[in-house]
Scaffold this motif. Structure first.
Motif, PDB file in Angstrom:
ATOM      1  N   ASN A   1       0.824  -1.206   0.000  1.00  0.00           N
ATOM      2  CA  ASN A   1       0.000   0.000   0.000  1.00  0.00           C
ATOM      3  C   ASN A   1       0.860   1.258   0.000  1.00  0.00           C
ATOM      4  OD1 ASN A   1      -2.482  -1.350  -0.014  1.00  0.00           O
ATOM      5  ND2 ASN A   1      -2.536  -1.515   2.221  1.00  0.00           N
TER       6      ASN A   1
ATOM      7  N   THR B   1       1.048   4.154  -3.033  1.00  0.00           N
ATOM      8  CA  THR B   1       0.867   5.590  -2.788  1.00  0.00           C
ATOM      9  C   THR B   1       2.085   6.382  -3.244  1.00  0.00           C
ATOM     10  OG1 THR B   1      -0.577   5.125  -0.904  1.00  0.00           O
ATOM     11  CG2 THR B   1       0.431   7.309  -1.002  1.00  0.00           C
TER      12      THR B   1
ATOM     13  N   ASN C   1       2.154   7.115  -6.868  1.00  0.00           N
ATOM     14  CA  ASN C   1       1.002   7.887  -7.363  1.00  0.00           C
ATOM     15  C   ASN C   1      -0.127   7.024  -7.925  1.00  0.00           C
ATOM     16  OD1 ASN C   1       2.186  10.459  -6.742  1.00  0.00           O
ATOM     17  ND2 ASN C   1       3.483  10.221  -8.565  1.00  0.00           N
TER      18      ASN C   1
ATOM     19  N   THR D   1      -3.069   5.953  -6.349  1.00  0.00           N
ATOM     20  CA  THR D   1      -3.750   6.225  -5.088  1.00  0.00           C
ATOM     21  C   THR D   1      -5.192   5.730  -5.065  1.00  0.00           C
ATOM     22  OG1 THR D   1      -4.287   8.438  -5.913  1.00  0.00           O
ATOM     23  CG2 THR D   1      -2.288   8.215  -4.583  1.00  0.00           C
TER      24      THR D   1
ATOM     25  N   ARG E   1      -6.337   0.210  -9.304  1.00  0.00           N
ATOM     26  CA  ARG E   1      -5.003   0.506  -8.777  1.00  0.00           C
ATOM     27  C   ARG E   1      -3.978  -0.450  -9.372  1.00  0.00           C
ATOM     28  NH1 ARG E   1      -3.031   0.552  -2.443  1.00  0.00           N
ATOM     29  NH2 ARG E   1      -3.266  -1.716  -2.633  1.00  0.00           N
TER      30      ARG E   1
END
Length: 545
Positions: free
Chosen positions: A264, A268, A271, A273, A280
């Motif tokens: 995770n 993030t 980018n 997110t 994702r």
């Protein structure tokens, strides 16, 4: 015009070398492989066994590569993309990545290598050669079969066995710990190993190898991988024996969603997110491998590893062993005497060390010191690390298998930091290391018989220009012992090496190469079976079972 003698000599040597090697072709499920035959061994390198796990196939289970085409199998394939943990990155690269000529890295990396004796069996079944399938270590974050350390030439030539080394995906590419994937599809590196072993089972007879006499052999994370193989194949295992150098998995922590934390954070930071899921994952798959590598080798990345999925990895291995729910195969298991020094370089704060294992509020430094009397904190830390991570797991693992009724279990400890003292005056004393601690292997302070220092002796890939006569002899002796187990895992691998029986009433722990003993006749010293285990039974096993 007359050529200088030196030039003529160079030309002649090139011609002789060219004549010493010849091309050889073998048909496999990966195509017609063009390899090299020379010095009594045929070698096939960079053999593709899996389709490229790239693009949309990133973070998906491997798919077998099948072809009828001719393949060049004369050059090692690229390593999978590597992650070198930060504090000791340079040391890890020095020891495990051949920094003077490192292998190229590529996400497309599912390749294996085969070394086989040139003499082909006269009978298609009875004279096939035993096979060893090597799995490299590297904490599941780095490692490759494409480094000189794991070259199979010496093993195949000297021991008359077939040697296979194979790549598997590591770090975030192989063990992402991603909530975006089904839990059972997170340990992709273990799946790569399985696919490579399937390839060996299907094809190794073409190389003169016996698919029914395959021994799995791994070190560190590779030994953990072997242990997981043993755990997940209780019925008709696709191997007949297992060798675990410095690694075993008695029990693991049950799955926790916290395992998703590094992935995770990684998403993030790059980018992507979106909430965990297909969107994702698509964002992350669109990133280049170079971008991902830059992050995972940077200071903010976490470390990626296997998750307990109860398919490829389990949290109750000891119970599985005792319930006969694992492969029932002979095993050779152990550790090096200084397995902890590589991981504790520069550490002398025992309280901080305990904090790193989340034990600071549970165990006092004085309690730990009492387990290792007469040592300074630097050595206590190194030995405690060895015991927690390597020695105690080996003790628990072997004890469980013997208790479950497996008789052919061999346990060892390799090497001792032992010295001969030569005093030239009342003021000058020179300490000369003997045993398995050779001067050319002392590449960091307090190294001793450190983690992985035994591998170049097993593979015969020691540095011939710096090795002492004792090191060369030890390599031949140790390599032969390991090959003896591969050939017949139910018999003693070396003189005076008994099958392991736990407890304090037997002497079945094999100390290897202690006190300068490197010859076949004295290589093994059989010691009291539990002689190394008191820190485990007094403390550390509480946290391992």
């Amino acid at each position: 015009m007359l050529l200088p003698f030196a030039l003529i000599l160079v030309v002649l040597l090139k011609v002789v070398n060219a004549n010493a090697q010849s091309s050889v072709t073998i048909t496999t499920t990966s195509g017609r492989l063009q390899g090299i035959e020379g010095d009594g061994v045929t070698s096939f390198k960079g053999v593709r066994f899996g389709q490229p796990p790239t693009g949309s196939q990133r973070w998906t289970p491997p798919v077998a590569f099948v072809s009828n085409s001719t393949q060049n199998a004369k050059v090692l394939g690229p390593a999978c993309v590597q992650q070198f943990p930060f504090a000791v990155a340079a040391l890890n690269e020095l020891l495990f990545n051949n920094p003077q000529d490192p292998p190229t890295e590529d996400e497309d990396c599912l390749f294996l290598n085969v070394w086989a004796p040139s003499t082909k069996p006269t009978n298609t079944t009875s004279s096939l050669k035993p096979v060893v399938f090597w799995i490299y270590g590297g904490a599941l974050v780095f490692g490759t079969g494409s480094v000189p350390l794991y070259d199979g030439m010496s093993l195949a030539s000297n021991q008359d066995i077939v040697v296979v080394t194979s790549n598997y995906r590591t770090n975030v590419f192989g063990f992402p710990g991603a909530p975006d994937l089904p839990l059972q599809e997170n340990n992709l590196g273990f799946m790569d190993q399985e696919l490579a072993l399937q390839w060996v089972r299907s094809n190794i007879q073409a190389f003169g190898g016996d698919p029914d006499r395959i021994t799995l052999m791994g070190q560190s994370a590779g030994a953990v991988s072997v242990a997981e193989f043993v755990s997940r194949h209780p019925i008709d295992p696709p191997f007949r024996a297992a060798i675990l150098f410095s690694g075993a998995t008695p029990n693991s922590a049950p799955f926790s969603p916290t395992a998703f934390g590094p992935f995770n954070d990684f998403s993030t930071a790059l980018n992507c997110t979106q909430p965990p899921g297909a969107e994702r994952l698509a964002c992350l798959k669109a990133l280049s491998a170079d971008v991902i590598r830059a992050y995972t080798n940077g200071p903010t990345s976490g470390i990626f590893g296997a998750v307990v999925d109860n398919v490829t990895s389990f949290d109750d291995n000891l119970n599985r062993i005792l319930l006969n729910s694992t492969a029932r195969v002979p095993q050779l298991v152990g550790n090096t005497q200084n397995d902890g020094t590589l991981f504790t370089v520069g550490q002398s704060n025992l309280s901080a060390f305990l904090d790193s294992f989340d034990l600071g509020g549970i165990i006092s430094p004085d309690t730990v010191r009492a387990l290792y009397p007469g040592q300074n904190d630097t050595n206590v830390i190194a030995d405690a690390y060895r015991d927690i991570v390597f020695l105690c797991p080996a003790s628990l693992w072997t004890q469980a298998f013997v208790q479950s009724g497996i008789s052919s279990v061999f346990r060892y400890e390799y090497g001792q930091l032992s010295y001969a003292f030569c005093t030239y005056s009342s003021y000058i004393t020179i300490n000369l290391p003997i045993g398995a601690v050779f001067p050319d292997l002392q590449v960091f302070p307090n190294a001793g018989a450190f983690h992985a220092s035994d591998l170049q002796e097993v593979f015969g890939t020691y540095n011939a220009s710096t090795a002492t006569a004792n090191e060369i002899t030890l390599s031949k002796t140790y390599q032969t012992a390991i090959a003896n187990f591969i050939k017949n895992p139910d018999q003693s691998p070396a003189p005076n090496w008994p099958k392991y029986l736990p407890g304090n009433n037997t002497k079945t722990l094999a100390r290897l190469a202690y006190n300068g003993n490197v010859d076949t006749g004295n290589f093994v010293q059989a010691e009291k079976s539990n002689s190394q285990d008191s820190p485990c039974t007094e403390l550390w096993n509480i946290f391992l079972v």
